[in-house]
Design an enzyme around this catalytic site. Sequence first.
Site, mmCIF file in Angstrom:
data_model
loop_
_atom_site.group_PDB
_atom_site.id
_atom_site.type_symbol
_atom_site.label_atom_id
_atom_site.label_comp_id
_atom_site.label_asym_id
_atom_site.label_seq_id
_atom_site.Cartn_x
_atom_site.Cartn_y
_atom_site.Cartn_z
ATOM 1 N N GLU A 1 12.568 -9.186 3.062
ATOM 2 C CA GLU A 1 12.133 -7.953 3.213
ATOM 3 C C GLU A 1 12.236 -6.885 2.926
ATOM 4 O O GLU A 1 13.769 -7.047 3.498
ATOM 5 C CB GLU A 1 11.243 -8.235 4.704
ATOM 6 C CG GLU A 1 10.292 -7.400 4.962
ATOM 7 C CD GLU A 1 10.104 -7.548 6.710
ATOM 8 O OE1 GLU A 1 9.998 -8.174 7.595
ATOM 9 O OE2 GLU A 1 10.219 -6.599 6.934
ATOM 10 N N PRO B 1 0.542 -0.929 0.230
ATOM 11 C CA PRO B 1 -0.221 -0.280 -0.174
ATOM 12 C C PRO B 1 1.048 1.376 0.135
ATOM 13 O O PRO B 1 2.065 1.524 0.292
ATOM 14 C CB PRO B 1 -0.795 -0.068 1.148
ATOM 15 C CG PRO B 1 -0.364 -0.965 2.170
ATOM 16 C CD PRO B 1 0.658 -1.870 1.470
ATOM 17 N N ASN B 2 0.248 2.396 -0.876
ATOM 18 C CA ASN B 2 1.266 3.642 -0.866
ATOM 19 C C ASN B 2 2.240 3.950 -1.339
ATOM 20 O O ASN B 2 2.413 4.830 -1.996
ATOM 21 C CB ASN B 2 1.529 3.585 0.675
ATOM 22 C CG ASN B 2 0.242 4.492 1.405
ATOM 23 O OD1 ASN B 2 -0.927 4.617 0.437
ATOM 24 N ND2 ASN B 2 -0.428 3.652 2.804
ATOM 25 N N ASN C 1 7.836 -5.328 -0.271
ATOM 26 C CA ASN C 1 8.168 -3.840 0.470
ATOM 27 C C ASN C 1 6.305 -4.555 0.651
ATOM 28 O O ASN C 1 5.803 -3.558 -0.385
ATOM 29 C CB ASN C 1 7.906 -3.667 0.272
ATOM 30 C CG ASN C 1 9.011 -1.464 0.462
ATOM 31 O OD1 ASN C 1 7.978 -2.019 1.821
ATOM 32 N ND2 ASN C 1 9.056 -0.601 0.129
ATOM 33 N N ARG D 1 11.771 5.157 12.722
ATOM 34 C CA ARG D 1 10.271 6.645 12.463
ATOM 35 C C ARG D 1 9.868 5.745 14.107
ATOM 36 O O ARG D 1 10.430 5.363 14.668
ATOM 37 C CB ARG D 1 9.831 6.042 11.862
ATOM 38 C CG ARG D 1 11.013 5.968 10.312
ATOM 39 C CD ARG D 1 10.168 5.535 8.475
ATOM 40 N NE ARG D 1 9.208 5.952 8.413
ATOM 41 C CZ ARG D 1 7.970 6.138 7.595
ATOM 42 N NH1 ARG D 1 8.742 5.428 6.946
ATOM 43 N NH2 ARG D 1 7.248 6.649 7.425
ATOM 44 N N TYR E 1 11.527 9.610 1.148
ATOM 45 C CA TYR E 1 11.601 8.373 0.598
ATOM 46 C C TYR E 1 11.653 8.701 -0.791
ATOM 47 O O TYR E 1 12.281 7.384 -1.228
ATOM 48 C CB TYR E 1 9.456 8.024 0.118
ATOM 49 C CG TYR E 1 8.760 7.230 1.172
ATOM 50 C CD1 TYR E 1 9.671 5.986 1.947
ATOM 51 C CD2 TYR E 1 7.777 8.352 1.787
ATOM 52 C CE1 TYR E 1 9.028 5.626 3.249
ATOM 53 C CE2 TYR E 1 7.539 7.625 2.648
ATOM 54 C CZ TYR E 1 6.704 5.773 3.069
ATOM 55 O OH TYR E 1 6.580 5.589 4.171
ATOM 56 N N ALA F 1 2.557 -0.687 4.810
ATOM 57 C CA ALA F 1 1.955 -0.590 6.636
ATOM 58 C C ALA F 1 2.060 -1.915 6.815
ATOM 59 O O ALA F 1 1.637 -2.384 7.680
ATOM 60 C CB ALA F 1 0.978 0.408 6.352
ATOM 61 N N HIS G 1 12.507 -2.670 3.075
ATOM 62 C CA HIS G 1 12.201 -1.199 3.529
ATOM 63 C C HIS G 1 12.202 0.060 3.095
ATOM 64 O O HIS G 1 14.321 0.360 2.460
ATOM 65 C CB HIS G 1 11.730 -0.809 4.992
ATOM 66 C CG HIS G 1 10.441 -2.085 5.333
ATOM 67 N ND1 HIS G 1 9.680 -1.509 5.710
ATOM 68 C CD2 HIS G 1 11.020 -3.076 6.225
ATOM 69 C CE1 HIS G 1 9.196 -3.073 5.829
ATOM 70 N NE2 HIS G 1 10.210 -3.657 6.463
ATOM 71 N N ARG H 1 4.956 11.824 -3.446
ATOM 72 C CA ARG H 1 4.686 12.760 -2.393
ATOM 73 C C ARG H 1 5.835 12.558 -0.909
ATOM 74 O O ARG H 1 6.407 11.148 -1.374
ATOM 75 C CB ARG H 1 3.554 12.435 -1.577
ATOM 76 C CG ARG H 1 2.693 12.820 -2.220
ATOM 77 C CD ARG H 1 1.868 13.568 -1.977
ATOM 78 N NE ARG H 1 1.148 14.004 -3.079
ATOM 79 C CZ ARG H 1 -0.047 15.478 -3.210
ATOM 80 N NH1 ARG H 1 -0.206 16.010 -1.963
ATOM 81 N NH2 ARG H 1 -0.546 15.978 -3.862
#
Lengths: 145, 145, 145, 145, 145, 145, 145, 145, 145, 145, 145, 145
Positions: free
Chosen positions: A98, A10-11, A74, A107, A23, A77, A100, A18
């Site tokens: 995995e 997601p995203n 990835n 964070r 990112y 969320a 990121h 953005r």
Amino acid sequence: MPSILVLNGPNLNMLGKREPGLYGAKTLSDIDEMCRATGAQLGLEVDCRQSNHEGELVDAIQTSAGAFDGIVLNAGAYTHTSIALRDAILATGVPVIELHISNVYAREDFRHESKIAPVAAGLIVGLGPDGYALAIRAFAQRLNA
Amino acid sequence: MPSILVLNGPNLNMLGKREPGLYGAKTLSDIDEMCRATGAQLGLEVDCRQSNHEGELVDAIQTSAGAFDGIVLNAGAYTHTSIALRDAILATGVPVIELHISNVYAREDFRHESKIAPVAAGLIVGLGPDGYALAIRAFAQRLNA
Amino acid sequence: MPSILVLNGPNLNMLGKREPGLYGAKTLSDIDEMCRATGAQLGLEVDCRQSNHEGELVDAIQTSAGAFDGIVLNAGAYTHTSIALRDAILATGVPVIELHISNVYAREDFRHESKIAPVAAGLIVGLGPDGYALAIRAFAQRLNA
Amino acid sequence: MPSILVLNGPNLNMLGKREPGLYGAKTLSDIDEMCRATGAQLGLEVDCRQSNHEGELVDAIQTSAGAFDGIVLNAGAYTHTSIALRDAILATGVPVIELHISNVYAREDFRHESKIAPVAAGLIVGLGPDGYALAIRAFAQRLNA
Amino acid sequence: MPSILVLNGPNLNMLGKREPGLYGAKTLSDIDEMCRATGAQLGLEVDCRQSNHEGELVDAIQTSAGAFDGIVLNAGAYTHTSIALRDAILATGVPVIELHISNVYAREDFRHESKIAPVAAGLIVGLGPDGYALAIRAFAQRLNA
Amino acid sequence: MPSILVLNGPNLNMLGKREPGLYGAKTLSDIDEMCRATGAQLGLEVDCRQSNHEGELVDAIQTSAGAFDGIVLNAGAYTHTSIALRDAILATGVPVIELHISNVYAREDFRHESKIAPVAAGLIVGLGPDGYALAIRAFAQRLNA
Amino acid sequence: MPSILVLNGPNLNMLGKREPGLYGAKTLSDIDEMCRATGAQLGLEVDCRQSNHEGELVDAIQTSAGAFDGIVLNAGAYTHTSIALRDAILATGVPVIELHISNVYAREDFRHESKIAPVAAGLIVGLGPDGYALAIRAFAQRLNA
Amino acid sequence: MPSILVLNGPNLNMLGKREPGLYGAKTLSDIDEMCRATGAQLGLEVDCRQSNHEGELVDAIQTSAGAFDGIVLNAGAYTHTSIALRDAILATGVPVIELHISNVYAREDFRHESKIAPVAAGLIVGLGPDGYALAIRAFAQRLNA
Amino acid sequence: MPSILVLNGPNLNMLGKREPGLYGAKTLSDIDEMCRATGAQLGLEVDCRQSNHEGELVDAIQTSAGAFDGIVLNAGAYTHTSIALRDAILATGVPVIELHISNVYAREDFRHESKIAPVAAGLIVGLGPDGYALAIRAFAQRLNA
Amino acid sequence: MPSILVLNGPNLNMLGKREPGLYGAKTLSDIDEMCRATGAQLGLEVDCRQSNHEGELVDAIQTSAGAFDGIVLNAGAYTHTSIALRDAILATGVPVIELHISNVYAREDFRHESKIAPVAAGLIVGLGPDGYALAIRAFAQRLNA
Amino acid sequence: MPSILVLNGPNLNMLGKREPGLYGAKTLSDIDEMCRATGAQLGLEVDCRQSNHEGELVDAIQTSAGAFDGIVLNAGAYTHTSIALRDAILATGVPVIELHISNVYAREDFRHESKIAPVAAGLIVGLGPDGYALAIRAFAQRLNA
Amino acid sequence: MPSILVLNGPNLNMLGKREPGLYGAKTLSDIDEMCRATGAQLGLEVDCRQSNHEGELVDAIQTSAGAFDGIVLNAGAYTHTSIALRDAILATGVPVIELHISNVYAREDFRHESKIAPVAAGLIVGLGPDGYALAIRAFAQRLNA
């Protein structure tokens, strides 16, 4: 030719549009292209998909059995909450790295936990878009060994 | 020529001698040699050190300022408890990639937390000895960018 | 003439070189000199040491018995984890004032706990390098009383 | 002439009358006098107040803006629970040194937490009535710097 | 002749000198002598070492492989925090009996947890200096079985 | 004509004077006037009070029974700790809308809990001074229904 | 004309049909109509959507950038667990008012936490269907300011 | 002649019959006989009892006052929950050595806590049936001292 | 004639007026009269006070030294949070019986903890207004013994 | 004829294909057929569905009102996190028996909690595929009673 | 004539014999006699029992239905763990006053929790043997009301 | 003929007499008879026992080895605390189905945890007295397979 699935959650379709401070400026298309190029260089076919839907990510992992030799995941969320993705990985048996883009450990606390990590082959975290290329390379080394 | 410090913590001098099922058959010498070879291939000088003493690891990080362009740090057991290493990284300012040979998230709970991760540039976890080469490559990409 | 040991732990040798926004511009030498000057003014001999090694700090505390009338201890990162320092203080019996240059309670949660505080005579926190002089003065008042 | 407010919270009016083993034999009047004398010696006017009422302590901090250059605050029991005092300090902007006569870290667990500490300039803990004089001196050094 | 390493950690060199109410009047030399005598009686060579440095204790355990048939380990304060000692024991494979002179379960909460216990062969706690002799005897029985 | 009590707690008398970045530039007088104007427009009498004293807020709630048809309560810091206010609301039975000017969920953890929320009719959070007008309007709708 | 998205999550399509004691007798159509009417009155276009699928809600938020000036979001059950919604709000940048019809703080503990609240502009909780109209009015005031 | 009570709790009557991999092949009769033989050798009378009933174990401890000089207590599962056994030990005043055949710290978390340990004289854990003999020997040394 | 202070905290002035299902129909005046009558019967003077202000309750306890032989304290909501009341009791030294009309252990979790209980002589909970008479009787027995 | 919905969640479509040691060799088709056969035998119509999407499971439950007399729900991974499923059950009112093929309490801690269990009529756990037949039988008994 | 059961749990048969500093010098017989005398004075028959066995206490409560009008229950150590006693009280319906001789809140943390308190009519804690008489008196008042 | 033990724990002898709203109107005799009838129908001998004593339940499980082919265990309150029952099940090896008449997950938090569940073959929860028949049927299927 062995093949790798690069699966984004997601995203991640918002990459480059953005929060570039967090990112980076690369879009998801840029990354997909870089992945395919890296794969080509290493003799791997690379397929790239993205979805905002947990169920579609589960579907994608389930159908990867027999079709792919590794998954760069990835999960965004869903990383932190999705037992369904974890179970899909276990049920499917295709090795998963995995990934990121940002350093999740720098964070919020809730990003420190991963439901997927214990069933992953390994993790690459915080190395930016370069991480995708490194993950594909890791699979190449693994498949050669 | 830019240079990288590969810094290994407690018990990593035992690699290849004990628990090969968990950590693989390669010795630390094998890994050091692979690191130097990878560096040479990418135009990086690579220096490798190991210590069982937390204070010596702190000393090594402090003295890396000006001497190295990046640190690949496998702090072993100290990863999970050492605020001193964290502070040394902050005080020194040399970018650090945290590395673990095995997937610490598939092991005991106390190995899931890293005092170093929030101040690291990134992490590579569970990809075996290959991870060291990937970390050096990540620094190479970073230095080229 | 009574004497005081000013004992600094890991990374305090970096003072003034890095992160001056957090710790100020004074180096550890500056502070040591200020401590000796303050002591001289108050009729106290002041000895200053620093180590990045937990074991050396334990050694220093153990050998302070009979040699010093008080210890100003900035144990840095070991403050938060070292039961060995706590036990050394208990075993040695020399009164200790725990000191932190920055306000640890305004920083990360793990810096709020001190393994040493419950066995310290008192604490001075967040008052910058001035805190060392105040701690020496506190010992002077204590020794006069 | 710069001026300092010494503000004491609940039950500190009982000093010297009860539990002298824990808090010493000096009364609050003794301490107030010592504070004024220390201030006079250092060129600071010192005003001393005490209240058992949280709201009155909030009032006192709010009205200190423009009237005082620093506050030595021993908030007693309210230290551990009062977000209102914390907010008053933030809203007023006068620097605060938090003070405790006894070593709160050697007492019950609930005395280890301070709602005020994260917004204080610094802390002086466990150094007895002497701590007040040290806090005033710390303000003197701060105002001179 | 089989041999046993008796390895003592931080502050145990202070035995008999301080806090005799808690740890008894025997010095570490007394205990070492008793250990050697007990070993002699049971046909075991006993070697005794002590260090305040975690890294030296790790070194000692690592080098015990092939040299000793068992380790009696009183890791003192490091018992409660040292994953490095735990990993060293796992990497070395020499059986360890964890020992505490005082009853750690009747003391502060943080002394109730042992990072070493899960990888120890067994524990002897709170039986005073006699515990060392019992541990050596336990190894004798184990080696005879 | 139905009437509403707007009750503000500790430090809200500082509004507009300090930390305008967080709470805005309007003073409490501005807000009170806006509340009365909004009430007048909607046929409601509005009475505004503020106190830094928990006990006075309890008194105000207790005496609102029979006098007011609703309370807009911004209890400030006491929101997070005051069981006395909660009990007063329960004992009095006048419906309460809890209000916060800033978004408390984007601030420190201890501001996320409200002892009052479970007994409130509803909450308006983070909408700035406008929130007061919305709360009065909510009571108007409620009284009309 | 500015426009607002009213976005409702899982089970809110059941409003008015089940558990009217908890959620009231109004259906989601009634609420949608009220929202559009309120918008019309305040010069705002209001669009209303509902989905039981987390991924569809993420899609809706992502595509609101450029299309809407504000989102009234009642994410229902996903409020308490969905980091994906939180990330979508952050990635999209359209201001969000979080809304709950019932007072979630008077219900089960797991309904007290919101993953969305820290990134919301504000919250309106427990004021029934009226809350939607108040949220639209809050956006109107915001857009006028 | 001094006498020792060896008291075994629930399920220890099953020793040697089930789960020999965990608890060994010796039956409780074998252990009882070994205990009596060890006692005889050391000039101690040894009495052995077992019960699955918490109340009977409490009774046994209460009636040991005046009858026994020490208790070797393997309370089995009740170790981890029985405050009644703890209170009985305190009320009776006979010294107790707590014993576990297996290493409870290498098993489930709930076996790590002992309600008895804080009031025991000492503990012997994980040394198998030999532990009983060592415990009796510890009492012999204690009674001789 | 010995004398007892019956001290009631916040919201207890509302007794009998609100929530009679929980607290009964008796008003605080009724209870005060019953307390004085019970005292008269047992040869004790009884003085009754109530305040909603924590500071006033602290004042009342501080001034009870020398004036009263015992305090029956129903601190209401402050029971669960007030360290100031606890410290006042310790500083004053007059014995306190903590009282609650309703059974706080059958209500919300936050009512189960008492900051006062550890320094009280004893507690009477859940026995309704009768509890006050029993508490006065307990002081009578205590003063006679 | 009454009818039952057998609703299976994520990854249950993989039954019999992967991890047969944990979940058995039967496929989901086998189980569906067994469910329909059991229903036929007991006079119940049985409908079987599966989805990897949380939203589709919510949809299925919502539309079961009026269509089914009971739901046998194996929500798989969503059991442990889905408040949306819980709310759908509450909103729909059709009785649900929660089912797990394996004994979730003998697996990871995060599988011990069920968000659904508190609103289920009952649970059948760990009895393998037979559990489905038992659940249908339970509904048959319930509908006959 | 109404009758009361005074039921004492584990180790209360040791009263007066051990730890008189904590529990006083009175034996359980003394207390039983005092209870019967108090009952006689108030027109109540009082029956006293004690057991170290949780099951016997459960039996006693179950058989009190119809036989007794109230139970004074000092469950000793079982207070803190026994859900069986709690369920017996609920199943039997006879009102229970929970009693503790010492102030459990001034002792170890695990004595602060009571499994029985939430289902008790009330509690009397820390008032010594007098507490039994007060409890009987409380039942007398209750039966008269 | 295979045989099953139906073993009921504390307070289940009160079934049908108290709290029928929670547990139903059937007595334990009714259930025992139903169990025997169900067993007869399925070719299983069924023996039913009940005890309020944890030790007797442990005894019953221990002696079931060789005598029974399965145990239906409703351990009542001991379910949540008894490690002794868990160990007895492990030591005995007879398969156990854990049963609860009411839905324990819809009740108090402490009823959600079962010490027995991780070693049970399976669980049947909340299906009322019917659950016993289903459990016996589950054993019948298991024995036939």
